[in-house]
Motif scaffolding. Structure first.
Motif, PDB file in Angstrom:
ATOM      1  N   GLU A   9      16.967  27.023  10.604  1.00 51.67           N
ATOM      2  CA  GLU A   9      15.768  27.555  11.961  1.00 51.67           C
ATOM      3  C   GLU A   9      14.658  27.608  11.382  1.00 51.67           C
ATOM      4  O   GLU A   9      13.644  27.022  11.810  1.00 51.67           O
ATOM      5  CB  GLU A   9      16.401  28.816  12.430  1.00 51.67           C
ATOM      6  N   VAL A  10      14.148  28.177  10.072  1.00 53.12           N
ATOM      7  CA  VAL A  10      13.106  28.459   9.457  1.00 53.12           C
ATOM      8  C   VAL A  10      12.394  27.038   9.025  1.00 53.12           C
ATOM      9  O   VAL A  10      11.262  26.907   9.462  1.00 53.12           O
ATOM     10  CB  VAL A  10      13.110  29.331   8.288  1.00 53.12           C
ATOM     11  N   ARG A  11      13.116  26.197   8.593  1.00 58.14           N
ATOM     12  CA  ARG A  11      12.744  24.760   8.219  1.00 58.14           C
ATOM     13  C   ARG A  11      11.961  24.096   9.306  1.00 58.14           C
ATOM     14  O   ARG A  11      11.007  23.756   9.474  1.00 58.14           O
ATOM     15  CB  ARG A  11      13.601  24.166   7.417  1.00 58.14           C
ATOM     16  N   ARG A  12      12.678  24.077  10.411  1.00 62.35           N
ATOM     17  CA  ARG A  12      12.334  23.406  11.823  1.00 62.35           C
ATOM     18  C   ARG A  12      11.230  24.282  12.311  1.00 62.35           C
ATOM     19  O   ARG A  12      10.289  23.324  12.716  1.00 62.35           O
ATOM     20  CB  ARG A  12      13.530  23.587  12.718  1.00 62.35           C
ATOM     21  N   GLN A  13      10.945  25.306  12.501  1.00 57.91           N
ATOM     22  CA  GLN A  13       9.629  26.013  12.812  1.00 57.91           C
ATOM     23  C   GLN A  13       8.613  25.506  12.093  1.00 57.91           C
ATOM     24  O   GLN A  13       7.337  25.586  12.600  1.00 57.91           O
ATOM     25  CB  GLN A  13       9.956  27.649  12.859  1.00 57.91           C
ATOM     26  N   LYS A  14       8.816  25.486  10.703  1.00 57.90           N
ATOM     27  CA  LYS A  14       7.773  25.063   9.995  1.00 57.90           C
ATOM     28  C   LYS A  14       7.463  23.582   9.710  1.00 57.90           C
ATOM     29  O   LYS A  14       6.565  23.115   8.943  1.00 57.90           O
ATOM     30  CB  LYS A  14       7.962  25.464   8.528  1.00 57.90           C
TER      31      LYS A  14
END
Length: 204
Positions: A9-14
């Motif tokens: 989730e964090v990677r997709r947000q960034k």
């Protein structure tokens, strides 16, 4: 939420590839020793047969463009950022050991890196810089808007035919290093520092 789901989730947000998406790149021969410690932007274009050690970061935002060709090796502590310009990397280069940084992070920035170069021991590259095929940066050198002329790699038997080389420490700015030449710096680099590479590698 599981650890894996949180990371994704964090990677997709960034705008970064997830570990599973990095592993998908291995279908083109790319090797990731630890996909959980490698960060690559989804906008980056990655070729084939590249090797990524742990702690490698390739960032590309909406204002930049990043292209990596084939067969490069990215050692730990390599940071490449195209946030306000373009970075193009050819094939069969070595980035690190000892770290390497390239940032196209200001208006007009454009960094071009050819093939079969070596960029080791903490070299950093900025501005409008052209590192021609076979060129080398050896040491904690800050390179800003320089040209290292293309030529033979460090494997070339005739040092007069090798690409431009900078080694030592310090800042190189607005400098052109011709084929067969090297500048050795200790704090700064200038055209007056240029000398034949054969001074260090005599011809057979």
């Amino acid at each position: 939420m599981s650890v894996s789901a949180y990371i994704d989730e964090v990677r997709r947000q960034k705008g970064l590839l997830t570990p599973a998406e990095l592993i998908d790149l291995s279908g083109r021969g790319n090797l990731f020793y630890d996909p959980y410690s490698v960060l690559i932007s989804a906008r980056a274009v990655i070729g084939r047969d590249n090797v990524f050690f742990p702690g490698v970061y390739l960032f590309c935002t909406d204002g930049g463009a990043l292209e990596v060709q084939n067969g490069n090796t990215f050692h730990a502590n390599t940071l490449i950022e195209a946030s306000n310009g373009r970075i193009r990397i050819g094939s069969h280069n070595q980035f690190g050991e000892g770290g390497f940084t390239a940032k196209a992070n200001r208006p007009g920035a454009s960094i071009s890196i050819g093939d079969e170069g070596r960029y080791l021991n903490g070299a950093s590259v900025f501005g409008e810089t052209d590192l021609g095929s076979g060129s080398q940066l050896l040491g904690q050198i800050t390179v800003d808007t320089c040209t290292l002329s293309a030529g033979g790699s460090f494997r070339e038997a005739d040092p007069d035919r090798r690409a431009g080389l900078l080694k030592g420490t310090g800042v190189a700015r607005n400098l052109t290093v011709p084929v067969g030449q090297v500048a050795v710096g200790a704090g700064s680099f200038s055209a007056s520092d240029l000398q034949p590479q054969s001074n260090f590698h005599p011809k057979a």
